[in-house]
Design a protein around this motif. Structure first.
Motif, mmCIF file in Angstrom:
data_model
loop_
_atom_site.group_PDB
_atom_site.id
_atom_site.type_symbol
_atom_site.label_atom_id
_atom_site.label_comp_id
_atom_site.label_asym_id
_atom_site.label_seq_id
_atom_site.Cartn_x
_atom_site.Cartn_y
_atom_site.Cartn_z
ATOM 1 N N ALA A 127 0.850 -1.192 0.000
ATOM 2 C CA ALA A 127 0.000 0.000 0.000
ATOM 3 C C ALA A 127 0.882 1.237 0.000
ATOM 4 C CB ALA A 127 -0.899 0.008 1.236
ATOM 5 N N VAL A 128 0.592 2.162 -0.890
ATOM 6 C CA VAL A 128 1.338 3.421 -0.965
ATOM 7 C C VAL A 128 0.406 4.556 -0.558
ATOM 8 C CG1 VAL A 128 2.694 4.984 -2.388
ATOM 9 C CG2 VAL A 128 2.762 2.518 -2.829
ATOM 10 N N PHE A 129 0.734 5.237 0.512
ATOM 11 C CA PHE A 129 -0.047 6.380 0.980
ATOM 12 C C PHE A 129 0.661 7.654 0.537
ATOM 13 C CE2 PHE A 129 -0.998 2.862 3.787
ATOM 14 C CZ PHE A 129 -2.377 2.941 3.939
ATOM 15 N N THR A 130 -0.021 8.461 -0.246
ATOM 16 C CA THR A 130 0.607 9.642 -0.819
ATOM 17 C C THR A 130 -0.349 10.833 -0.813
ATOM 18 O OG1 THR A 130 1.580 10.552 -2.860
ATOM 19 C CG2 THR A 130 -0.073 8.834 -3.116
ATOM 20 N N PRO A 131 0.141 12.040 -0.536
ATOM 21 C CA PRO A 131 -0.730 13.218 -0.573
ATOM 22 C C PRO A 131 -1.298 13.491 -1.958
ATOM 23 C CG PRO A 131 1.306 13.697 0.599
ATOM 24 C CD PRO A 131 1.490 12.371 -0.072
ATOM 25 N N HIS A 132 -0.503 13.184 -2.994
ATOM 26 C CA HIS A 132 -0.890 13.448 -4.379
ATOM 27 C C HIS A 132 -0.472 12.272 -5.238
ATOM 28 C CE1 HIS A 132 -3.016 16.936 -5.468
ATOM 29 N NE2 HIS A 132 -2.066 17.844 -5.366
ATOM 30 N N ILE A 133 -1.035 12.167 -6.439
ATOM 31 C CA ILE A 133 -0.656 11.062 -7.325
ATOM 32 C C ILE A 133 -0.110 11.534 -8.665
ATOM 33 C CG2 ILE A 133 -2.279 9.441 -6.265
ATOM 34 C CD1 ILE A 133 -4.174 9.964 -8.605
ATOM 35 N N ASP A 134 -0.028 12.863 -8.870
ATOM 36 C CA ASP A 134 0.474 13.343 -10.154
ATOM 37 C C ASP A 134 1.509 14.440 -9.927
ATOM 38 O OD1 ASP A 134 -1.121 15.345 -9.257
ATOM 39 O OD2 ASP A 134 -2.473 15.398 -10.987
ATOM 40 N N GLY A 135 1.975 15.016 -11.014
ATOM 41 C CA GLY A 135 2.971 16.074 -10.919
ATOM 42 C C GLY A 135 4.388 15.542 -11.019
ATOM 43 N N GLU A 136 5.321 16.456 -11.128
ATOM 44 C CA GLU A 136 6.729 16.117 -11.310
ATOM 45 C C GLU A 136 7.270 15.248 -10.184
ATOM 46 O OE1 GLU A 136 10.615 16.432 -13.170
ATOM 47 O OE2 GLU A 136 8.613 16.971 -13.882
ATOM 48 N N ASP A 186 -5.353 -3.561 6.553
ATOM 49 C CA ASP A 186 -5.509 -4.977 6.878
ATOM 50 C C ASP A 186 -5.208 -5.880 5.685
ATOM 51 O OD1 ASP A 186 -6.254 -4.371 9.465
ATOM 52 O OD2 ASP A 186 -8.401 -4.280 8.980
ATOM 53 N N GLN A 187 -5.361 -5.356 4.464
ATOM 54 C CA GLN A 187 -5.187 -6.183 3.279
ATOM 55 C C GLN A 187 -3.759 -6.196 2.737
ATOM 56 O OE1 GLN A 187 -7.847 -3.909 3.541
ATOM 57 N NE2 GLN A 187 -9.175 -5.595 4.194
ATOM 58 N N CYS A 188 -2.926 -5.264 3.146
ATOM 59 C CA CYS A 188 -1.579 -5.163 2.574
ATOM 60 C C CYS A 188 -0.563 -5.920 3.425
ATOM 61 C CB CYS A 188 -1.161 -3.705 2.424
ATOM 62 S SG CYS A 188 -0.835 -2.851 3.985
ATOM 63 N N ASP A 189 0.611 -6.150 2.819
ATOM 64 C CA ASP A 189 1.714 -6.798 3.519
ATOM 65 C C ASP A 189 2.773 -5.799 3.972
ATOM 66 O OD1 ASP A 189 0.828 -9.584 3.058
ATOM 67 O OD2 ASP A 189 1.175 -9.055 0.947
ATOM 68 N N ALA A 190 2.794 -4.624 3.348
ATOM 69 C CA ALA A 190 3.773 -3.596 3.686
ATOM 70 C C ALA A 190 3.248 -2.247 3.216
ATOM 71 C CB ALA A 190 5.127 -3.898 3.041
ATOM 72 N N CYS A 191 3.831 -1.176 3.745
ATOM 73 C CA CYS A 191 3.374 0.177 3.420
ATOM 74 C C CYS A 191 4.533 1.061 2.999
ATOM 75 C CB CYS A 191 2.678 0.826 4.618
ATOM 76 S SG CYS A 191 1.208 -0.046 5.200
ATOM 77 N N PRO A 214 6.031 -3.973 7.777
ATOM 78 C CA PRO A 214 7.138 -3.061 7.440
ATOM 79 C C PRO A 214 6.650 -1.791 6.756
ATOM 80 C CG PRO A 214 7.128 -4.952 5.970
ATOM 81 C CD PRO A 214 6.119 -5.248 7.033
ATOM 82 N N VAL A 215 7.304 -0.683 7.080
ATOM 83 C CA VAL A 215 6.953 0.621 6.520
ATOM 84 C C VAL A 215 8.222 1.305 6.037
ATOM 85 C CG1 VAL A 215 5.918 2.880 6.962
ATOM 86 C CG2 VAL A 215 4.992 0.849 8.096
ATOM 87 N N VAL A 216 8.142 1.913 4.861
ATOM 88 C CA VAL A 216 9.226 2.752 4.349
ATOM 89 C C VAL A 216 8.655 4.137 4.076
ATOM 90 C CG1 VAL A 216 10.856 3.132 2.469
ATOM 91 C CG2 VAL A 216 10.509 0.818 3.360
ATOM 92 N N SER A 217 9.317 5.152 4.578
ATOM 93 C CA SER A 217 8.893 6.533 4.373
ATOM 94 C C SER A 217 9.811 7.200 3.352
ATOM 95 C CB SER A 217 8.938 7.301 5.700
ATOM 96 O OG SER A 217 8.603 8.657 5.513
#
Length: 217
Positions: free
Chosen positions: A11-20, A62-67, A88-91
């Motif tokens: 799972a990727v949590f991001t404020p935005h999904i587009d742009g440079e 709950d559905q993901c294995d890592a973030c 596991p989480v990577v920032s």
């Protein structure tokens, strides 16, 4: 137990999904995930970044294995929920204050300081810094900008700093930028000697050409 045939779910949590900035990071993550046979789910957590607070609904945890978390893509309560799962989480580009995880950061201090010292050593003294300094990486670059000036004995001049309300370029910066010979606008997207352009410009706005014409006049 996870089935051997079931793909690794990220799972990727991001404020935005587009742009440079966000677009390049997400496309790179997507390519790497596909190469390794992983399944990627991208969750946009803000509507009006950077002015919104992240959405605190713990989608897909709950559905993901890592973030993976890009910048401030999650809030405190979501971070704590993820931490409780032990996944596991990577920032990326941000130190998450509410969770113990690995962070991928660039050398904002060293890079900016080297760039400013380079300009000073080529005879420039009035170096404008334009940035949205509420973001962690830009605050680090701003501090390095001031440290470089001090190292060469140049007094810090607050009149050469243009504070802006976000990290995207806009029409309102045009007169300010075109009145100076050396300008830093952040985030840094291209290693140009005297001007470092921001993420994006409004349609029809060519700030590089305008700066060049201004300097020749």
């Amino acid at each position: 137990m996870k089935s051997q045939t079931q793909p690794y779910r990220i799972a990727v949590f991001t404020p935005h999904i587009d742009g440079e900035y966000f677009g390049k990071i997400l496309s790179t993550i997507s390519v790497e995930a596909q190469t390794r046979g992983s399944q990627l789910t991208i969750i946009q957590t803000q509507i009006n970044h950077p002015h919104d607070e992240p959405n605190e609904h713990p989608v897909f945890i709950d559905q993901c294995d890592a973030c993976i978390v890009i910048l401030d893509g999650i809030g405190s309560s979501t971070a704590q929920l993820i931490a409780q799962t032990g996944k596991p989480v990577v920032s990326i580009g941000h130190v998450q204050p509410d969770i113990d995880c690995h962070s991928i950061l660039i050398d904002n201090t060293g890079g900016m300081k080297e760039a400013v010292l380079h300009l000073i050593d080529h005879g420039h003294r009035e170096i404008v810094f334009v940035a949205f300094t509420h973001q962690q990486d830009q605050m680090e670059r701003f501090q390095a900008y001031k440290e470089a000036l001090a190292e060469r004995g140049i007094p810090y001049n607050p009149k050469l700093v243009c504070y802006v309300s976000d990290n995207l370029q806009g029409e309102e910066r045009r007169p300010y930028l075109c009145s100076w010979r050396v300008v830093f606008t952040l985030p840094l997207s291209q290693p140009v000697q005297t001007v470092m352009p921001s993420d994006s410009y409004p349609p029809g706005m060519n700030i590089m050409q305008e700066l060049a014409e201004n300097w020749r006049s």
